[in-house]
Structures are given as C-alpha cells and as structure tokens.
Motif scaffolding. Structure first.
Motif, PDB file in Angstrom:
ATOM      1  N   TRP A 496       0.835  -1.208   0.000  1.00 30.17           N
ATOM      2  CA  TRP A 496       0.000   0.000   0.000  1.00 30.17           C
ATOM      3  C   TRP A 496       0.871   1.261   0.000  1.00 30.17           C
ATOM      4  CZ3 TRP A 496      -4.045   2.551  -1.139  1.00 30.17           C
ATOM      5  CH2 TRP A 496      -4.479   3.676  -0.427  1.00 30.17           C
ATOM      6  N   GLU A 497       1.925   1.242   0.813  1.00 29.85           N
ATOM      7  CA  GLU A 497       2.829   2.393   0.860  1.00 29.85           C
ATOM      8  C   GLU A 497       3.518   2.606  -0.480  1.00 29.85           C
ATOM      9  OE1 GLU A 497       6.427   4.146   3.688  1.00 29.85           O
ATOM     10  OE2 GLU A 497       6.106   1.980   3.557  1.00 29.85           O
ATOM     11  N   LEU A 498       3.993   1.519  -1.079  1.00 30.46           N
ATOM     12  CA  LEU A 498       4.653   1.627  -2.384  1.00 30.46           C
ATOM     13  C   LEU A 498       3.673   2.099  -3.457  1.00 30.46           C
ATOM     14  CD1 LEU A 498       7.009   1.143  -4.344  1.00 30.46           C
ATOM     15  CD2 LEU A 498       6.291  -1.266  -4.461  1.00 30.46           C
ATOM     16  N   SER A 499       2.487   1.516  -3.462  1.00 28.31           N
ATOM     17  CA  SER A 499       1.504   1.875  -4.483  1.00 28.31           C
ATOM     18  C   SER A 499       1.139   3.358  -4.419  1.00 28.31           C
ATOM     19  CB  SER A 499       0.237   1.039  -4.319  1.00 28.31           C
ATOM     20  OG  SER A 499       0.513  -0.331  -4.420  1.00 28.31           O
ATOM     21  N   GLN A 500       0.927   3.854  -3.205  1.00 28.02           N
ATOM     22  CA  GLN A 500       0.560   5.260  -3.036  1.00 28.02           C
ATOM     23  C   GLN A 500       1.604   6.188  -3.627  1.00 28.02           C
ATOM     24  OE1 GLN A 500      -0.280   5.522   1.293  1.00 28.02           O
ATOM     25  NE2 GLN A 500      -2.157   6.537   0.642  1.00 28.02           N
ATOM     26  N   LYS A 501       2.864   5.899  -3.297  1.00 33.23           N
ATOM     27  CA  LYS A 501       3.929   6.809  -3.740  1.00 33.23           C
ATOM     28  C   LYS A 501       4.315   6.593  -5.198  1.00 33.23           C
ATOM     29  CE  LYS A 501       5.886   7.849   0.769  1.00 33.23           C
ATOM     30  NZ  LYS A 501       7.114   7.983   1.587  1.00 33.23           N
ATOM     31  N   PHE A 502       4.178   5.370  -5.667  1.00 38.69           N
ATOM     32  CA  PHE A 502       4.580   5.068  -7.045  1.00 38.69           C
ATOM     33  C   PHE A 502       3.701   5.814  -8.047  1.00 38.69           C
ATOM     34  CE2 PHE A 502       4.495   2.371 -10.890  1.00 38.69           C
ATOM     35  CZ  PHE A 502       5.862   2.341 -11.174  1.00 38.69           C
ATOM     36  N   SER A 508      11.401   6.641  -8.360  1.00 46.02           N
ATOM     37  CA  SER A 508      11.990   7.176  -7.132  1.00 46.02           C
ATOM     38  C   SER A 508      11.370   6.496  -5.915  1.00 46.02           C
ATOM     39  CB  SER A 508      11.755   8.689  -7.056  1.00 46.02           C
ATOM     40  OG  SER A 508      12.153   9.192  -5.800  1.00 46.02           O
ATOM     41  N   ALA A 509      10.062   6.267  -5.972  1.00 44.12           N
ATOM     42  CA  ALA A 509       9.371   5.580  -4.884  1.00 44.12           C
ATOM     43  C   ALA A 509       9.859   4.147  -4.752  1.00 44.12           C
ATOM     44  CB  ALA A 509       7.860   5.611  -5.122  1.00 44.12           C
ATOM     45  N   TYR A 510       9.986   3.439  -5.892  1.00 38.35           N
ATOM     46  CA  TYR A 510      10.424   2.046  -5.831  1.00 38.35           C
ATOM     47  C   TYR A 510      11.833   1.932  -5.257  1.00 38.35           C
ATOM     48  CZ  TYR A 510      11.685  -2.694  -6.945  1.00 38.35           C
ATOM     49  OH  TYR A 510      12.102  -3.987  -6.819  1.00 38.35           O
ATOM     50  N   VAL A 511      12.725   2.781  -5.752  1.00 38.90           N
ATOM     51  CA  VAL A 511      14.121   2.700  -5.305  1.00 38.90           C
ATOM     52  C   VAL A 511      14.246   3.020  -3.819  1.00 38.90           C
ATOM     53  CG1 VAL A 511      16.423   3.728  -5.545  1.00 38.90           C
ATOM     54  CG2 VAL A 511      15.088   3.149  -7.584  1.00 38.90           C
ATOM     55  N   SER A 512      13.551   4.066  -3.355  1.00 33.40           N
ATOM     56  CA  SER A 512      13.684   4.470  -1.950  1.00 33.40           C
ATOM     57  C   SER A 512      12.981   3.507  -0.996  1.00 33.40           C
ATOM     58  CB  SER A 512      13.150   5.886  -1.752  1.00 33.40           C
ATOM     59  OG  SER A 512      11.759   5.934  -2.038  1.00 33.40           O
TER      60      SER A 512
END
Length: 565
Positions: A496-502, A508-512
C-alpha cells in the motif's frame, strides 16, 4: 507371482502373518511376527515424545489397521520436523522462554523468517488462506471455515516444498562458499480449523497435513457450518465430547502413519455464546435458559412472525425484544435468583462436596436439580434451556474463562499443547488459566495468539510492557506464541505504501522504498534471481552436462543483470 496370505491362530489372537514383500527389511515370503510389531508400537508410545499423551486405543488397534506395507517403508518428512518441534518446545518450556513466530502467507515470507536465528518455527493461518488463497475454487472469503478442506494443507505443501528448495540452495552455498547454513527447515504449525467434517474427514485432514509437511496442527472446538474466526461473533461450539473425539481421531490417524506430529487443542469457549447440543453433561453448567417456562419459545415466535410476512428488519427487532424480555441465565444463576441466600449458599456447598466425592469438575443438569430438591424439597427451580434456542437449534452458552479451563482440562491428556483463544491480550487472565491447567497437568505447553485483531495500543501497555509481553507470557508456560496474520498485514501495508507513492513519484518511490531498503537491511531478495535458486540450478546443470554448460548458465555472462549489485 501371486501373494500368499497365511494367518495362524493361537487361542483367539492373530500371531503371525506370512506376506510376500511385507517390508524392505523382510526377505521374500518371510514371516511377520504380529506380537513383535505390537511391541514396537508399545515401545514407541513409551518414549519421551509421548510421556504425557493419553490414548484410548491399543497398539494392536494400530498394527491391524496399518496394512501390509511395513511402517519402516513409509517415512514422512513432517515427522522429522515434528521431532524437531517437540525438542524445541521441551527446551523452551524448561527455560520458560518463548518459541514465538509470525504467520507467513507465501514462500517469500517463509525465507525471510528463516534467516532470523531466534525465530525457529513457522505458522500457516486458515484465516490467511481463506482470504488470500483457496486452491480448488479460488473463492476468497472471511474465515468461516467454508473453504475446501485441502486448502491449508496445500498451502503447507507449497511452503514446505519451498523450504526444501531453499535448504538445498543454502546447503550448496555452505559447501562451496563456506557460508553459514541458514535453517530454512523451520517446523510448520498449521491451522486445521474445526476439522471440516465428521471424524473420517478429520482423519483425512490429519493425514493430508502429515503428508504435506505440517509438524503440528491445531483443532478448535467449533461446529462445522457454525465456524467463525475466534474474534468474530456467532461462533458455535460443539459438545466437549465431540471435540475430544476429533483429537482422538487425529492421534489414531497419525499412529497408523507412524508419525510424531503434534496436536494443539484450541478452545474458543472463552468468547462463544452458542453451543450445538446439550448432550454432554460437562457443558451443562454453562448452557443458558430462561426462568419464565410458560413463555412461548423463540422458535415458536419466529414461526408465527414468518406466517405474518414481517420484513427482515422487523424480524430482527422482534428477536432482540424476545431476548430482552427473557433474561438468559445458567441453572446456578436461576437457583441464586429463586432461592434465599442461605439456601443458595448450602446448594453451592453441597455441589462442591458432590464434585469432590465423584472426583470430577462437573455436574449434569439432572444432578444439580436433585441437589436443589435435597436442600429445599418443596421448591421447584423454573429453568428451561430449550425455549431460547436459536432458529438453527443452537443452545445459548455462557462463554468465559471457567468454561475454557474446564474444556482444556478435558482436552489436555489427548493433545500435545493447549491453545487459549482470548478477546484481549491479558497477562493476568493468562496467569489464571495457566495456574489452573498446570495444577492438574504441570508439563502442559500452552499456546497464545498475539492477534492483530487486538488494538494493542489501547490495551494499557506502555512501551516496556509491550516489549516484554511475549517473555512474560512464556514464564507462565505459554511457550508457543504467534502473530497469526503478521504476513497478511505486512504484505498489505508495504505494498500500500509503495503503491501510493509510485503513482506520483514513479521509480523514485520504488528505489527508496524497496531497493535501498533491501540493500540497507541485507535482504537477500535484492538479488531475486539468486534468491530463487538460479545458481543452484546452474550447479546441477554443470553436473548433468559434464561441465560443458558454461555458455548456457543463467548466472554467468553479460546477460546476468544481477552482477550490477
């Protein structure tokens, strides 16, 4: 060549059977000594593994139901895992330290759990399987136990096979690269719900679990068709005797298979409000009735309402009204209300004396009524437990700690561990339960569900008590502890956190959130090709192709992108 079977009788007992190829340890047409096989089973049961286990069946019962294939020829890996689990439980129980773990939902989570040296077992939840992976139907649903009974065994098999794959990979790395060996073979404890059927189904389910890799299973005392997650309302208990038979059936099945897998007896009676039958006198003190015995039963009222064609909402209102107007009480509560305080005191005293003389914890309704007549011959206690029965015919049940303790005391001799399912994480409640069980059975290992259904931050814990809770429980004998749905929640929150930011930050979201964290935490999934066992398969191909596979190896050359890390 045809087989020959000769049965020689001495008195009335079968002593020897001659069978072609009975076992790989036997020579052709050799004679099998049945009494010798019976003695082997007897010696097995006398081992340390079964020192606290009670059986109603005999060694002969097992031998004569095994068939002609020698038990030495059918070794189940889950039994080796069970031996490992038993030893861990014994060691931790002596030291009063927890064997705590997290529920996993797939091989990925299993491998990460395995790399944690202080987590030594794995758990597979029926709730998680019901909501994420239902094999033959693919119909995910809440935990009502209504999925095909092979669902959790199949998930166990999936994880167990993954364990073996990663174990082979790690073993190769240890030999070739001198890397420390990761213990991927964590014993699996699995959720068998309520057994999913009658006793023959329970036995088939137990057989499946042993075949597919579970070192232990837990069985709960709920009704097939009335099953609910322990933290949902509406759960229906079965009579104490019904669940006891499930435990016995499981042990018989595993004895026939020659395995040492462990049985966890779970009771949901602490939270339950319904029971399917009043047939077992051990349940009578907790079944509720009403004192107005002249009132029409709820089911009579229900039939009348259905005739008038009332709406669903109106029906619900009438049901609430009926139970509000007819107070539910146990027989003891009815006695307390209808007799004087002095007579009630004498009744309770006589009740305890009778329990002691009968050497049992319970009294049947008939015995309780007779006691009242002895104390106050002219009084009749108005009490009817049939009147408030539900539309399905279920009786009202007063769940609570006393009911849970009574049931657990019955289940303990026939199981390896006892699971107390609770409403909240309560150390004092756990202590009370432990003291009552260990007074009777001091060597009993207890199980605790560190459930995500609890709002842990609202249960009065400060940071210190929250951190020590698992270890405090272990001091009371709750050795096996598990966050049953940890894998499910972690899977959800991280994605959920990754999806929101991606959606707005892209790579950038995936890498961080993923790649950098994998590097920082030394997570082996950073190089997912290696994690999956690509190097292991390459090593086998080298052997198969006699070293001539250098151009086709998957982890060599410029095409292998993980060389970037």
């Amino acid at each position: 060549m045809s087989q020959t079977l000769t049965i020689c009788k001495c008195s009335t007992s079968v002593t020897k059977i001659s069978r072609f190829y009975y076992s790989t340890r036997q020579t052709m047409n050799s004679t099998l000594d049945i009494q010798s096989e019976v003695q082997k089973v007897q010696n097995w049961w006398r081992s340390e593994r079964f020192k606290n286990v009670k059986r109603i069946h005999s060694p002969m019962d097992i031998v004569k139901h095994r068939g002609s294939l020698g038990i030495e020829d059918t070794k189940y890996p889950s039994s080796y895992q069970a031996t490992k689990l038993f030893q861990l439980l014994e060691e931790n129980f002596k030291k009063k330290i927890p064997l705590h773990t997290l529920g996993v939902i797939d091989p990925v989570q299993m491998t990460q759990l395995s790399r944690c040296n202080n987590i030594k077992v794995a758990y597979v939840s029926g709730w998680a399987c019901s909501s994420t992976m239902v094999g033959s139907t693919n119909e995910v649903s809440p935990d009502f136990g209504d999925y095909p009974y092979d669902t959790v065994p199949n998930q166990v098999e999936r994880i167990f096979k993954a364990q073996k794959m990663h174990d082979r990979k790690a073993f190769l790395q240890t030999i070739e690269n001198k890397e420390p060996l990761v213990d991927y073979m964590k014993p699996i404890i699995a959720d068998a719900d309520m057994g999913h059927g009658g006793l023959t189904t329970v036995m088939k389910l137990a057989k499946l679990f042993a075949e597919k890799g579970a070192a232990a299973i837990h069985l709960e005392d709920q009704l097939v068709g009335g099953k609910r997650c322990g933290h949902l309302g509406g759960a229906v208990l079965v009579p104490t005797s019904t669940h006891l038979n499930r435990l016995i059936a499981t042990r018989i099945q595993w004895d026939i298979m020659g395995v040492e897998n462990l049985i966890i007896a779970r009771t949901d009676s602490c939270n339950s409000k319904l029971i399917s039958s009043s047939c077992d006198p051990r349940d009578h003190e907790f079944i509720q009735g009403v004192m107005d015995v002249s009132t029409p039963s709820w089911t009579e009222r229900l039939a009348e309402l259905e005739q008038t064609g009332v709406s669903n909402s109106e029906m619900s209102d009438h049901e609430i009204e009926w139970y509000e107007n007819n107070k539910l009480v146990t027989f003891d509560e009815a006695v307390q209300i209808q007799l004087s305080s002095e007579d009630y005191k004498n009744y309770m005293k006589s009740k305890q004396q009778l329990r002691v003389s009968l050497k049992r914890e319970y009294l049947s309704l008939r015995e309780m009524k007779q006691l009242v007549q002895q104390i106050v011959p002219n009084e009749i206690i108005n009490f009817d437990w049939d009147l408030p029965r539900s539309s399905e015919g279920y009786y009202m049940f007063k769940g609570g700690m006393e009911a849970a303790i009574r049931r657990s005391l019955v289940f303990t001799p026939y199981s390896d561990m006892i699971w107390l399912e609770t409403k909240t994480p309560n150390l004092e409640q756990a202590k009370d339960f432990s003291q009552r069980i260990h007074k009777e059975y001091p060597d009993t290992k207890l199980v605790y569900n560190l459930s995500p259904s609890f709002n842990w931050t609202k249960q009065g814990f400060n940071e210190t008590k929250l951190k020590s809770f698992i270890w405090d429980l272990a001091k009371e004998g709750f050795i096996l502890q598990l966050v049953s749905l940890a894998g499910l929640h972690v899977d959800g929150i991280s994605f959920w956190e990754l999806s929101q930011k991606f959606q707005t930050e892209g790579m950038s979201a995936y890498v961080s959130l993923v790649q950098q964290k994998e590097q920082q935490l030394n997570c082996d999934l950073l190089t997912h090709q290696r994690w999956s066992g690509a190097e292991y398969v390459d090593s086998i191909m080298k052997v198969v192709q006699n070293g001539s596979s250098s151009k086709t190896l998957s982890t060599a050359g410029e095409s292998f992108t993980e060389s970037q890390f």
